[in-house]
Design a protein around this motif. Structure first.
Motif, PDB file in Angstrom:
ATOM      1  N   ASN A 165       0.816  -1.315  -0.153  1.00 51.96           N
ATOM      2  CA  ASN A 165       0.001   0.135  -0.030  1.00 51.96           C
ATOM      3  C   ASN A 165       0.884   1.420  -0.037  1.00 51.96           C
ATOM      4  OD1 ASN A 165      -1.506   2.125   1.338  1.00 51.96           O
ATOM      5  ND2 ASN A 165      -2.231   1.136   2.713  1.00 51.96           N
ATOM      6  N   LEU A 166       1.823   1.294   0.959  1.00 45.22           N
ATOM      7  CA  LEU A 166       2.913   2.369   0.901  1.00 45.22           C
ATOM      8  C   LEU A 166       3.454   2.754  -0.433  1.00 45.22           C
ATOM      9  CD1 LEU A 166       5.104   3.341   4.079  1.00 45.22           C
ATOM     10  CD2 LEU A 166       5.565   4.100   2.120  1.00 45.22           C
ATOM     11  N   PHE A 167       4.097   1.383  -0.882  1.00 51.03           N
ATOM     12  CA  PHE A 167       4.972   1.433  -2.057  1.00 51.03           C
ATOM     13  C   PHE A 167       4.013   2.210  -3.316  1.00 51.03           C
ATOM     14  CE2 PHE A 167       6.192  -0.590  -5.949  1.00 51.03           C
ATOM     15  CZ  PHE A 167       7.592  -0.030  -5.972  1.00 51.03           C
ATOM     16  N   LEU A 168       2.800   1.822  -3.410  1.00 48.38           N
ATOM     17  CA  LEU A 168       1.982   2.229  -4.526  1.00 48.38           C
ATOM     18  C   LEU A 168       1.659   3.751  -4.106  1.00 48.38           C
ATOM     19  CD1 LEU A 168      -0.433  -0.647  -4.837  1.00 48.38           C
ATOM     20  CD2 LEU A 168       1.239  -0.167  -6.245  1.00 48.38           C
ATOM     21  N   GLY A 169       1.635   4.269  -2.898  1.00 44.06           N
ATOM     22  CA  GLY A 169       1.570   5.533  -2.593  1.00 44.06           C
ATOM     23  C   GLY A 169       2.579   6.398  -3.114  1.00 44.06           C
ATOM     24  N   ILE A 170       3.739   6.055  -2.866  1.00 47.48           N
ATOM     25  CA  ILE A 170       5.000   6.669  -3.539  1.00 47.48           C
ATOM     26  C   ILE A 170       4.935   6.583  -5.179  1.00 47.48           C
ATOM     27  CG2 ILE A 170       7.680   6.607  -3.418  1.00 47.48           C
ATOM     28  CD1 ILE A 170       6.334   7.294  -0.924  1.00 47.48           C
ATOM     29  N   VAL A 171       4.725   5.308  -5.587  1.00 45.36           N
ATOM     30  CA  VAL A 171       4.746   5.124  -7.033  1.00 45.36           C
ATOM     31  C   VAL A 171       3.718   6.108  -7.557  1.00 45.36           C
ATOM     32  CG1 VAL A 171       4.136   3.789  -8.921  1.00 45.36           C
ATOM     33  CG2 VAL A 171       5.347   2.891  -7.036  1.00 45.36           C
ATOM     34  N   SER A 172       2.672   6.590  -6.824  1.00 45.02           N
ATOM     35  CA  SER A 172       1.589   7.354  -7.375  1.00 45.02           C
ATOM     36  C   SER A 172       2.043   8.751  -7.560  1.00 45.02           C
ATOM     37  CB  SER A 172       0.277   7.307  -6.390  1.00 45.02           C
ATOM     38  OG  SER A 172      -0.766   8.416  -6.684  1.00 45.02           O
ATOM     39  N   ILE A 173       2.746   9.266  -6.380  1.00 44.17           N
ATOM     40  CA  ILE A 173       3.389  10.554  -6.249  1.00 44.17           C
ATOM     41  C   ILE A 173       4.412  10.735  -7.615  1.00 44.17           C
ATOM     42  CG2 ILE A 173       4.857  12.232  -4.958  1.00 44.17           C
ATOM     43  CD1 ILE A 173       3.538  10.849  -2.570  1.00 44.17           C
ATOM     44  N   ILE A 174       5.097   9.547  -7.879  1.00 48.14           N
ATOM     45  CA  ILE A 174       6.221   9.815  -8.787  1.00 48.14           C
ATOM     46  C   ILE A 174       5.171   9.906 -10.129  1.00 48.14           C
ATOM     47  CG2 ILE A 174       7.990   8.504 -10.325  1.00 48.14           C
ATOM     48  CD1 ILE A 174       8.940   7.255  -7.411  1.00 48.14           C
ATOM     49  N   LEU A 175       4.254   9.139 -10.333  1.00 45.95           N
ATOM     50  CA  LEU A 175       3.723   8.825 -11.681  1.00 45.95           C
ATOM     51  C   LEU A 175       3.046  10.332 -11.858  1.00 45.95           C
ATOM     52  CD1 LEU A 175       1.949   5.621 -11.549  1.00 45.95           C
ATOM     53  CD2 LEU A 175       3.436   6.479 -13.356  1.00 45.95           C
ATOM     54  N   VAL A 176       2.193  11.186 -10.982  1.00 43.23           N
ATOM     55  CA  VAL A 176       1.635  12.252 -11.175  1.00 43.23           C
ATOM     56  C   VAL A 176       2.795  13.305 -11.459  1.00 43.23           C
ATOM     57  CG1 VAL A 176       1.489  13.149  -8.673  1.00 43.23           C
ATOM     58  CG2 VAL A 176       0.027  13.862 -10.694  1.00 43.23           C
ATOM     59  N   PHE A 177       3.989  13.096 -10.917  1.00 52.42           N
ATOM     60  CA  PHE A 177       5.317  14.071 -11.336  1.00 52.42           C
ATOM     61  C   PHE A 177       5.278  13.821 -12.773  1.00 52.42           C
ATOM     62  CE2 PHE A 177       9.603  14.413 -11.692  1.00 52.42           C
ATOM     63  CZ  PHE A 177       9.841  15.699 -11.509  1.00 52.42           C
ATOM     64  N   ASN A 178       5.492  12.665 -13.207  1.00 54.53           N
ATOM     65  CA  ASN A 178       5.746  12.396 -14.675  1.00 54.53           C
ATOM     66  C   ASN A 178       4.580  12.645 -15.482  1.00 54.53           C
ATOM     67  OD1 ASN A 178       8.416  11.972 -14.114  1.00 54.53           O
ATOM     68  ND2 ASN A 178       8.156  10.015 -13.230  1.00 54.53           N
ATOM     69  N   GLY A 179       3.478  13.391 -14.949  1.00 55.29           N
ATOM     70  CA  GLY A 179       2.309  13.748 -16.011  1.00 55.29           C
ATOM     71  C   GLY A 179       1.452  12.643 -16.221  1.00 55.29           C
ATOM     72  N   ASN A 180       1.313  11.216 -15.476  1.00 52.79           N
ATOM     73  CA  ASN A 180       0.335  10.311 -15.595  1.00 52.79           C
ATOM     74  C   ASN A 180      -0.740  10.186 -14.453  1.00 52.79           C
ATOM     75  OD1 ASN A 180      -1.091   8.238 -16.341  1.00 52.79           O
ATOM     76  ND2 ASN A 180       0.916   7.020 -17.112  1.00 52.79           N
ATOM     77  N   ALA A 181      -1.454  11.410 -14.397  1.00 46.09           N
ATOM     78  CA  ALA A 181      -2.449  11.468 -13.095  1.00 46.09           C
ATOM     79  C   ALA A 181      -3.447  10.125 -13.312  1.00 46.09           C
ATOM     80  CB  ALA A 181      -3.118  12.782 -13.342  1.00 46.09           C
ATOM     81  N   PRO A 182      -3.904   9.728 -14.566  1.00 47.90           N
ATOM     82  CA  PRO A 182      -4.981   8.805 -14.487  1.00 47.90           C
ATOM     83  C   PRO A 182      -4.132   7.426 -13.614  1.00 47.90           C
ATOM     84  CG  PRO A 182      -5.056   9.659 -16.576  1.00 47.90           C
ATOM     85  CD  PRO A 182      -3.979  10.298 -15.841  1.00 47.90           C
ATOM     86  N   LEU A 183      -2.938   7.135 -14.293  1.00 43.73           N
ATOM     87  CA  LEU A 183      -2.248   5.732 -13.718  1.00 43.73           C
ATOM     88  C   LEU A 183      -2.151   6.019 -12.145  1.00 43.73           C
ATOM     89  CD1 LEU A 183      -1.888   3.150 -14.760  1.00 43.73           C
ATOM     90  CD2 LEU A 183       0.596   3.685 -15.120  1.00 43.73           C
ATOM     91  N   ALA A 184      -1.674   7.414 -11.907  1.00 42.45           N
ATOM     92  CA  ALA A 184      -1.343   7.539 -10.298  1.00 42.45           C
ATOM     93  C   ALA A 184      -2.851   7.239  -9.650  1.00 42.45           C
ATOM     94  CB  ALA A 184      -1.057   9.090 -10.142  1.00 42.45           C
ATOM     95  N   ALA A 185      -3.816   7.719 -10.150  1.00 40.83           N
ATOM     96  CA  ALA A 185      -4.884   7.275  -9.358  1.00 40.83           C
ATOM     97  C   ALA A 185      -5.355   6.134  -9.291  1.00 40.83           C
ATOM     98  CB  ALA A 185      -6.529   7.970 -10.056  1.00 40.83           C
ATOM     99  N   VAL A 186      -4.940   5.294 -10.109  1.00 41.96           N
ATOM    100  CA  VAL A 186      -5.006   3.658 -10.356  1.00 41.96           C
ATOM    101  C   VAL A 186      -4.396   3.243  -9.223  1.00 41.96           C
ATOM    102  CG1 VAL A 186      -4.717   1.572 -11.592  1.00 41.96           C
ATOM    103  CG2 VAL A 186      -5.931   3.444 -12.582  1.00 41.96           C
ATOM    104  N   MET A 187      -3.056   3.696  -8.815  1.00 38.18           N
ATOM    105  CA  MET A 187      -2.237   2.991  -7.807  1.00 38.18           C
ATOM    106  C   MET A 187      -2.999   3.609  -6.497  1.00 38.18           C
ATOM    107  SD  MET A 187       0.174   2.056  -9.229  1.00 38.18           S
ATOM    108  CE  MET A 187       0.064   1.542 -11.056  1.00 38.18           C
ATOM    109  N   VAL A 188      -3.513   4.589  -6.232  1.00 38.30           N
ATOM    110  CA  VAL A 188      -4.251   4.768  -5.175  1.00 38.30           C
ATOM    111  C   VAL A 188      -5.291   3.884  -4.946  1.00 38.30           C
ATOM    112  CG1 VAL A 188      -5.565   6.557  -3.734  1.00 38.30           C
ATOM    113  CG2 VAL A 188      -3.633   7.331  -5.133  1.00 38.30           C
ATOM    114  N   ILE A 189      -6.019   3.696  -5.967  1.00 35.63           N
ATOM    115  CA  ILE A 189      -7.210   2.528  -5.945  1.00 35.63           C
ATOM    116  C   ILE A 189      -6.699   0.999  -5.448  1.00 35.63           C
ATOM    117  CG2 ILE A 189      -8.814   1.312  -7.219  1.00 35.63           C
ATOM    118  CD1 ILE A 189      -9.088   4.125  -8.711  1.00 35.63           C
TER     119      ILE A 189
END
Lengths: 243, 243
Positions: free
Chosen positions: A14-38
């Protein structure tokens, strides 16, 4: 040893995906970042159940769970909506509302860990639900005005620290015999999640989450009105008695 | 009421600066982001002391403190070094090491909250010190090779979950009569911090923090060598006795 660590492995996931989500949105992929949170929500729903089913609940596990939740459902969703919608706002407004969300989330988690709640209910919107609504709502940024998103973020933050009652599905446990099915379900869900279009998937998940967030709010408003009507009829009775 | 809430206000200030730090590094200002983490360290050093001085320690305050720490000294520093140095690495390496840091930080915090430690010592590098080293080290990115930064991040992560003993300065309290001086000192420190060049300031602070991180490591290596020498001399004694 593995049995004992299994719930913590889900929590760390869960924590790992939270960090991946932050990195993804930084790299401009908000939809995939939201999937990581889900997906993180899914893992978060599993860890406690696995711990209870295996009878390996611990104070350590509870602490680790809160620390993961504040990242995956507090910081990550707030950062997603900041990048998508609040960047262009005046720093004062954008920064404060972005920070308000994880601050209220942390207050909610700290309160949850120290008070004994009402059985079957959560007091205040749980942070995974609030974070889920926030990060999926961010994907509708083209359709919703930024000021509305800002107000919605404030409402979600306040719902977390409110006294609004929300139904608790935690008691819906996993039978011990079925415990080894859990990782398989998680893997299948992840595969489906990664193969569907992240944008469509997140937008679909927005609906049930929003219903959950609004449900508690509606029920609370109902109670408030009932109380007021009761108060008014009592007042009328009192006046009639005086007459 | 205000007296009771005062420590939590410092803790929330710490969390707020963590989020501001993440936003700043996203907007390309890593040096100022590092300064935010350092000011957050200052607030973190103050909240517990204020709570003890005012005798308003609480389980709630302790929980909130951990949740703030994992953001300001776990997520924010990891994100700073990711943006500054790990972005160009292969996603697998960059993402995993970026996530490793807050994961180890959360494990450290969860362990700290459930075990009773040795008085006067911390077991494992405390997360504020690790986060402080990481975010200030990131500013030397032009002088240090990215692979060295990656290795240093792994070492800092592992030091947090290690059994290395670190001196604890928490007992250095504030006399109750001097409690109202604290906010003034904090404000002065913030003013100085914001007026100095963020880059120079953070790089200066890197030095004492690194010394602290290495101190525990050195002491541990010394103990290890002493134990080995003792073992060897015991072995020699045993052999001599047998002869």
């Amino acid at each position: 040893m593995i049995t004992k660590s299994l719930p913590s492995i889900f929590t760390i996931g869960n924590l790992f995906l939270g960090i991946v989500s932050i990195i993804l949105v930084f790299n401009g992929n908000a939809p995939l970042a939201a999937v990581m949170v889900i997906i993180a929500m899914l893992l978060d729903g599993v860890d406690g159940r696995v711990a209870r089913a295996l009878n390996v609940q611990s104070e350590f596990g509870k602490e680790l769970d809160s620390l993961s939740d504040v990242i995956s459902f507090g910081v990550a969703p707030a950062f997603i909506i900041y990048v998508v919608a609040f960047q262009e706002l005046a720093p004062a407004a954008g920064w404060i509302v972005t920070a308000l969300f994880p601050i209220c989330g942390a207050l909610r988690l700290a309160r949850f860990n120290v008070i004994s709640g009402t059985p079957g209910y959560f007091i205040g919107l749980p942070i995974p639900a609030a974070g889920g609504v926030l990060c999926t709502m961010a994907l509708f940024q083209e359709n919703i005005h930024n000021i509305a998103l800002l107000l919605a973020t404030i409402v979600l933050s306040l719902l977390m620290v409110s006294n609004v009652k929300y139904p608790n599905f935690k008691k819906v446990g996993i039978p011990k015999a079925a415990i080894w099915v859990v990782p398989i379900i998680v893997i299948i869900a992840i595969v489906i999640a990664l193969n569907a279009s992240p944008d469509t998937l997140s937008k679909l998940i927005f609906v049930p989450l929003l219903i959950y967030a609004l449900y508690g709010l509606k029920k609370n408003v109902d109670t408030l009105f009932r109380r007021r009507r009761k108060q008014q009829s009592e007042d009328v009775d009192a006046v009639e008695q005086q007459l």
